[in-house]
Design a protein around this motif. Structure first.
Motif, PDB file in Angstrom:
ATOM      1  N   UNK A   1      -2.189  -4.448   5.279  1.00  0.00           N
ATOM      2  CA  UNK A   1      -3.331  -4.601   3.983  1.00  0.00           C
ATOM      3  C   UNK A   1      -4.306  -5.444   4.510  1.00  0.00           C
ATOM      4  N   UNK A   2      -4.327  -6.264   5.287  1.00  0.00           N
ATOM      5  CA  UNK A   2      -5.467  -7.152   5.918  1.00  0.00           C
ATOM      6  C   UNK A   2      -6.363  -6.268   6.433  1.00  0.00           C
ATOM      7  N   UNK A   3      -5.874  -5.270   7.291  1.00  0.00           N
ATOM      8  CA  UNK A   3      -6.804  -4.390   8.313  1.00  0.00           C
ATOM      9  C   UNK A   3      -7.469  -3.683   7.362  1.00  0.00           C
ATOM     10  N   UNK A   4      -6.803  -2.824   6.209  1.00  0.00           N
ATOM     11  CA  UNK A   4      -7.499  -1.867   5.364  1.00  0.00           C
ATOM     12  C   UNK A   4      -8.454  -2.748   4.709  1.00  0.00           C
ATOM     13  N   UNK A   5      -8.275  -4.133   4.102  1.00  0.00           N
ATOM     14  CA  UNK A   5      -9.222  -4.790   3.404  1.00  0.00           C
ATOM     15  C   UNK A   5     -10.486  -5.125   4.246  1.00  0.00           C
TER      16      UNK A   5
ATOM     17  N   UNK B   1      -5.864  -4.725  -2.183  1.00  0.00           N
ATOM     18  CA  UNK B   1      -5.170  -3.512  -2.029  1.00  0.00           C
ATOM     19  C   UNK B   1      -3.695  -3.565  -1.871  1.00  0.00           C
ATOM     20  N   UNK B   2      -3.033  -4.736  -1.786  1.00  0.00           N
ATOM     21  CA  UNK B   2      -1.731  -4.919  -1.644  1.00  0.00           C
ATOM     22  C   UNK B   2      -0.874  -4.089  -2.266  1.00  0.00           C
ATOM     23  N   UNK B   3      -0.854  -4.135  -3.797  1.00  0.00           N
ATOM     24  CA  UNK B   3       0.017  -3.472  -4.774  1.00  0.00           C
ATOM     25  C   UNK B   3      -0.044  -1.818  -4.278  1.00  0.00           C
ATOM     26  N   UNK B   4      -1.300  -1.427  -4.078  1.00  0.00           N
ATOM     27  CA  UNK B   4      -1.190   0.052  -3.782  1.00  0.00           C
ATOM     28  C   UNK B   4      -0.622   0.642  -2.435  1.00  0.00           C
ATOM     29  N   UNK B   5      -0.885  -0.308  -1.444  1.00  0.00           N
ATOM     30  CA  UNK B   5      -0.255  -0.011  -0.264  1.00  0.00           C
ATOM     31  C   UNK B   5       1.218  -0.075  -0.435  1.00  0.00           C
ATOM     32  N   UNK B   6       1.784  -1.003  -0.942  1.00  0.00           N
ATOM     33  CA  UNK B   6       3.028  -1.339  -1.232  1.00  0.00           C
ATOM     34  C   UNK B   6       3.872  -0.083  -2.101  1.00  0.00           C
ATOM     35  N   UNK B   7       3.198   0.262  -3.053  1.00  0.00           N
ATOM     36  CA  UNK B   7       3.559   1.400  -3.728  1.00  0.00           C
ATOM     37  C   UNK B   7       3.715   2.784  -2.922  1.00  0.00           C
ATOM     38  N   UNK B   8       2.395   3.123  -2.117  1.00  0.00           N
ATOM     39  CA  UNK B   8       2.461   4.304  -1.331  1.00  0.00           C
ATOM     40  C   UNK B   8       3.667   4.215  -0.108  1.00  0.00           C
TER      41      UNK B   8
END
Length: 90
Positions: free
Chosen positions: A56-60, A68-75
């Protein structure tokens, strides 16, 4: 989802950029899954060395975004349900 576990692609799948599709894909013996840009960026980081928080940190940082955390976790939960990824313990 264990926050210290590190996602990695199942051995059955190969992740690559497919020029003909202009997208990242997951190749497997029975076929191919064409990924959208977000899915490709997340799976690109599922190398077994980073936990979800690091991904998440790298994507942000890469996309100058927050939350972005909730979307990444859901994916990642969906990817696990599809058997695309497994979790390496911390």
């Amino acid at each position: 989802m264990n926050p210290t576990a590190r996602p990695v692609l199942q051995r059955l799948y190969r992740f690559q950029w497919e020029p003909a599709q202009q997208a990242h894909v997951l190749l497997y013996p029975e076929g191919m899954v064409k990924l959208n840009q977000s899915a490709g960026e997340i799976l690109k980081r599922c190398d077994g060395s980073r936990d979800v928080a690091a991904i998440v940190a790298d994507l942000e940082a890469a996309f100058n975004a927050t939350g972005l955390g909730p979307d990444v976790e859901a994916f990642l939960q969906m990817a696990e349900a599809q058997n695309w990824i497994v979790w390496n313990p911390a």
